[in-house]
Enzyme design. Sequence first.
Site, mmCIF file in Angstrom:
data_model
loop_
_atom_site.group_PDB
_atom_site.id
_atom_site.type_symbol
_atom_site.label_atom_id
_atom_site.label_comp_id
_atom_site.label_asym_id
_atom_site.label_seq_id
_atom_site.Cartn_x
_atom_site.Cartn_y
_atom_site.Cartn_z
ATOM 1 N N TYR A 11 0.828 -1.222 0.000
ATOM 2 C CA TYR A 11 0.000 0.000 0.000
ATOM 3 C C TYR A 11 0.861 1.271 0.000
ATOM 4 C CZ TYR A 11 -3.164 3.548 2.063
ATOM 5 O OH TYR A 11 -3.875 4.689 2.333
ATOM 6 N N LYS A 84 2.123 -6.496 9.191
ATOM 7 C CA LYS A 84 1.633 -5.293 9.883
ATOM 8 C C LYS A 84 0.295 -5.440 10.603
ATOM 9 C CE LYS A 84 -1.016 -3.376 6.121
ATOM 10 N NZ LYS A 84 -1.570 -2.231 5.475
ATOM 11 N N ASN A 99 10.156 -11.987 10.615
ATOM 12 C CA ASN A 99 10.010 -11.200 9.382
ATOM 13 C C ASN A 99 10.484 -9.753 9.575
ATOM 14 O OD1 ASN A 99 8.663 -11.769 6.697
ATOM 15 N ND2 ASN A 99 7.763 -9.800 7.221
ATOM 16 N N SER A 124 6.568 3.628 13.084
ATOM 17 C CA SER A 124 5.141 3.860 13.347
ATOM 18 C C SER A 124 4.969 4.661 14.627
ATOM 19 C CB SER A 124 4.466 2.496 13.507
ATOM 20 O OG SER A 124 3.190 2.635 14.077
ATOM 21 N N TYR A 149 3.778 -6.626 17.048
ATOM 22 C CA TYR A 149 4.030 -5.779 15.868
ATOM 23 C C TYR A 149 4.726 -4.484 16.295
ATOM 24 C CZ TYR A 149 3.174 -2.165 12.394
ATOM 25 O OH TYR A 149 3.342 -1.105 11.531
ATOM 26 N N LYS A 153 8.816 -2.847 15.779
ATOM 27 C CA LYS A 153 9.237 -1.535 15.261
ATOM 28 C C LYS A 153 10.209 -0.870 16.247
ATOM 29 C CE LYS A 153 6.913 -1.576 11.446
ATOM 30 N NZ LYS A 153 7.584 -1.626 10.152
ATOM 31 N N ASN A 199 -8.222 -2.152 9.594
ATOM 32 C CA ASN A 199 -8.123 -0.702 9.772
ATOM 33 C C ASN A 199 -9.435 -0.019 9.379
ATOM 34 O OD1 ASN A 199 -4.955 -1.441 8.729
ATOM 35 N ND2 ASN A 199 -5.247 -0.415 10.680
ATOM 36 N N ILE A 217 -18.137 0.476 15.447
ATOM 37 C CA ILE A 217 -17.287 1.528 16.037
ATOM 38 C C ILE A 217 -16.852 1.015 17.405
ATOM 39 C CG2 ILE A 217 -17.264 3.895 16.943
ATOM 40 C CD1 ILE A 217 -18.961 4.725 14.595
HETATM 41 P P1 NAD Z 1 1.620 -3.654 3.075
HETATM 42 O O1 NAD Z 1 1.389 -4.990 3.692
HETATM 43 O O2 NAD Z 1 0.656 -3.174 2.058
HETATM 44 O O3 NAD Z 1 3.087 -3.614 2.438
HETATM 45 C C1 NAD Z 1 4.164 -4.377 2.930
HETATM 46 C C2 NAD Z 1 4.832 -5.061 1.761
HETATM 47 O O4 NAD Z 1 5.948 -5.814 2.246
HETATM 48 C C3 NAD Z 1 3.917 -6.037 1.027
HETATM 49 O O5 NAD Z 1 3.990 -5.794 -0.353
HETATM 50 C C4 NAD Z 1 4.476 -7.400 1.381
HETATM 51 O O6 NAD Z 1 4.266 -8.345 0.348
HETATM 52 C C5 NAD Z 1 5.940 -7.084 1.615
HETATM 53 N N1 NAD Z 1 6.652 -7.996 2.522
HETATM 54 C C6 NAD Z 1 6.278 -8.395 3.755
HETATM 55 N N2 NAD Z 1 7.198 -9.223 4.278
HETATM 56 C C7 NAD Z 1 8.191 -9.336 3.347
HETATM 57 C C8 NAD Z 1 9.423 -10.041 3.295
HETATM 58 N N3 NAD Z 1 9.809 -10.836 4.301
HETATM 59 N N4 NAD Z 1 10.198 -9.913 2.212
HETATM 60 C C9 NAD Z 1 9.817 -9.128 1.166
HETATM 61 N N5 NAD Z 1 8.660 -8.452 1.154
HETATM 62 C C10 NAD Z 1 7.857 -8.558 2.236
HETATM 63 O O7 NAD Z 1 1.758 -2.606 4.267
HETATM 64 P P2 NAD Z 1 1.822 -1.025 4.235
HETATM 65 O O8 NAD Z 1 0.602 -0.502 4.888
HETATM 66 O O9 NAD Z 1 2.188 -0.547 2.887
HETATM 67 O O10 NAD Z 1 3.015 -0.778 5.243
HETATM 68 C C11 NAD Z 1 4.349 -0.571 4.816
HETATM 69 C C12 NAD Z 1 5.246 -0.383 6.024
HETATM 70 O O11 NAD Z 1 4.780 0.712 6.788
HETATM 71 C C13 NAD Z 1 5.282 -1.575 6.981
HETATM 72 O O12 NAD Z 1 6.596 -1.689 7.481
HETATM 73 C C14 NAD Z 1 4.336 -1.156 8.085
HETATM 74 O O13 NAD Z 1 4.647 -1.778 9.301
HETATM 75 C C15 NAD Z 1 4.600 0.331 8.147
HETATM 76 N N6 NAD Z 1 3.492 1.109 8.721
HETATM 77 C C16 NAD Z 1 2.270 1.041 8.142
HETATM 78 C C17 NAD Z 1 1.214 1.785 8.691
HETATM 79 C C18 NAD Z 1 -0.162 1.735 8.075
HETATM 80 O O14 NAD Z 1 -1.093 2.283 8.674
HETATM 81 N N7 NAD Z 1 -0.359 1.145 6.919
HETATM 82 C C19 NAD Z 1 1.430 2.583 9.818
HETATM 83 C C20 NAD Z 1 2.707 2.627 10.366
HETATM 84 C C21 NAD Z 1 3.739 1.885 9.804
HETATM 85 C C1 UD1 Z 2 -3.446 0.360 14.032
HETATM 86 C C2 UD1 Z 2 -2.462 -0.244 14.983
HETATM 87 C C3 UD1 Z 2 -1.116 0.448 14.823
HETATM 88 C C4 UD1 Z 2 -0.647 0.352 13.383
HETATM 89 C C5 UD1 Z 2 -1.727 0.917 12.468
HETATM 90 C C6 UD1 Z 2 -1.388 0.705 11.017
HETATM 91 C C7 UD1 Z 2 -3.798 -1.089 16.856
HETATM 92 C C8 UD1 Z 2 -4.082 -0.955 18.309
HETATM 93 N N1 UD1 Z 2 -2.946 -0.174 16.334
HETATM 94 O O1 UD1 Z 2 -3.593 1.734 14.362
HETATM 95 O O2 UD1 Z 2 -0.153 -0.148 15.664
HETATM 96 O O3 UD1 Z 2 0.556 1.065 13.194
HETATM 97 O O4 UD1 Z 2 -2.984 0.259 12.716
HETATM 98 O O5 UD1 Z 2 -1.457 -0.624 10.636
HETATM 99 O O6 UD1 Z 2 -4.307 -1.970 16.194
HETATM 100 N N2 UD1 Z 2 -11.905 1.356 14.335
HETATM 101 C C9 UD1 Z 2 -13.254 1.107 14.465
HETATM 102 N N3 UD1 Z 2 -13.801 0.129 13.698
HETATM 103 C C10 UD1 Z 2 -13.060 -0.615 12.812
HETATM 104 C C11 UD1 Z 2 -11.683 -0.344 12.685
HETATM 105 C C12 UD1 Z 2 -11.130 0.659 13.485
HETATM 106 O O7 UD1 Z 2 -13.954 1.749 15.247
HETATM 107 O O8 UD1 Z 2 -13.627 -1.505 12.156
HETATM 108 C C13 UD1 Z 2 -11.317 2.443 15.151
HETATM 109 C C14 UD1 Z 2 -10.223 1.955 16.084
HETATM 110 O O9 UD1 Z 2 -10.752 1.610 17.332
HETATM 111 C C15 UD1 Z 2 -9.323 3.197 16.135
HETATM 112 C C16 UD1 Z 2 -9.535 3.895 14.799
HETATM 113 O O10 UD1 Z 2 -10.715 3.345 14.259
HETATM 114 O O11 UD1 Z 2 -9.764 4.036 17.134
HETATM 115 C C17 UD1 Z 2 -8.389 3.657 13.848
HETATM 116 O O12 UD1 Z 2 -8.139 2.255 13.781
HETATM 117 P P1 UD1 Z 2 -7.071 1.623 12.795
HETATM 118 O O13 UD1 Z 2 -7.329 2.088 11.414
HETATM 119 O O14 UD1 Z 2 -7.054 0.160 13.048
HETATM 120 O O15 UD1 Z 2 -5.699 2.298 13.241
HETATM 121 P P2 UD1 Z 2 -4.973 2.335 14.676
HETATM 122 O O16 UD1 Z 2 -5.676 1.503 15.663
HETATM 123 O O17 UD1 Z 2 -4.766 3.751 15.031
#
Ligand code: NAD
Ligand code: UD1
Length: 341
Positions: A11, A84, A99, A124, A149, A153, A199, A217
């Site tokens: 993503y 993640k 991983n 994160s 998770y 980090k 999420n 919610i």
């Molecule tokens: P995502 O799952 O869409 O992307 C992660 C990618 O890494 C995927 O394409 C997956 O196939 C690849 N991958 C996983 N393990 C692997 C491995 N061992 N070798 C090679 N490729 C591998 O997730 P994202 O939302 O794009 O997140 C990207 C990064 O950002 C992650 O490190 C995640 O922890 C971090 N992050 C995401 C969020 C969020 O809300 N999406 C928030 C904070 C941090």
């Molecule tokens: C979550 C992770 C965080 C991670 C991030 C990105 C937890 C506790 N935290 O953040 O570590 O970096 O995702 O992958 O899981 N919500 C609802 N209904 C839903 C889904 C979410 O009410 O179906 C609420 C949750 O309670 C939260 C807010 O929406 O208050 C955001 O949730 P989410 O998108 O999962 O993100 P985080 O919890 O902030």
Amino acid sequence: MKVLVTGGAGYIGSHTVLSLLENNYDVIVYDNLVNSSVESLDRVEKLAGKSVEFVEGDICDKAALSHVFKKFKIDAVIHFAALKAVGESAQIPLSYYQNNVHGSVCLLEVMQENDVHNFIFSSSATVYGEENEVPYVETMKLGTPSSPYGASKVMVERILADMTVSNGRFRGVSLRYFNPIGAHESGGIGEDPTGIPNNLLPYVAQVAVGKRDKLSIFGDDYPTKDGSCERDYLHVMDLAQGHVAALNWLNCNDEFRGVEAFNLGTGNGISVFSIVKAFEKATNKIIPFEVSPRRAGDLPAFWANANKANKELNWQASRSLEQMMEDTWRWQSNNPDGYLT
Ligand code: NAD
Ligand code: UD1
């Protein structure tokens, strides 16, 4: 300049690859596709009108990684590859440490062996744990996140700090993302979760498109303005541009050695109820919901102090909440089944 992007088919990775191409970086994506498909990169290529080198491989496979470093003259690495899902990480913690932590160590070792020292890490807001007060600022101590998770980090951030002591040439940046949402404005690339989304925004979007009945919610009795949790939601293209800003910062700071952390967020906390209202307003869709019990591990409210990134990286999250909602909906309605559509 050649940038190796691990996890670049995912993503945030795919949106960042697009921004890198638009800023004339050459990109090599290394991804094992465990949570993505190459279709995202095909679409990125079409949007950018440029091509991306793709290598399918695992970051834990040092031989395959070494081959990539030998084949391409890599200048910098952006490291997204990780598992993640917070809930899943409590069920299979060893896979998460293997991983996310071991994988990062393998990557750092291969970088060092190949004399590559520029590194940008996907961290994160979860690294602030439960003990720090909001807004989070980079001078705070790393906290103790409740999930494996989150712990993975924190561990990688600690490893980076130790590396700067042992390797005097290392130049690392940890980008601490808050809550990225939305999609590229074309609607051509976006977030494509497998199974039931964990999420908030992907869930809301799937309710809107008719794939799920209603949103749950999680809690309306938090000590916040309307009782639901507050988060710092930022547009994924702003986040993508944050990576370009971090690379530019490394390029402009030749003397920099060590590791720096930057929060990437807007600085505003938005409640779950406000997100639902904003989505309904931007899309003219009704989102049926029910209030359910609190989700384990959720904090009531957190948002960023993003002054450091504003000042030093010259970066600011500029896209509005309305745009985040419109772009989420454009992606979801054009691609109801994600990249399989
Ligand atoms: P995502 O799952 O869409 O992307 C992660 C990618 O890494 C995927 O394409 C997956 O196939 C690849 N991958 C996983 N393990 C692997 C491995 N061992 N070798 C090679 N490729 C591998 O997730 P994202 O939302 O794009 O997140 C990207 C990064 O950002 C992650 O490190 C995640 O922890 C971090 N992050 C995401 C969020 C969020 O809300 N999406 C928030 C904070 C941090
Ligand atoms: C979550 C992770 C965080 C991670 C991030 C990105 C937890 C506790 N935290 O953040 O570590 O970096 O995702 O992958 O899981 N919500 C609802 N209904 C839903 C889904 C979410 O009410 O179906 C609420 C949750 O309670 C939260 C807010 O929406 O208050 C955001 O949730 P989410 O998108 O999962 O993100 P985080 O919890 O902030």
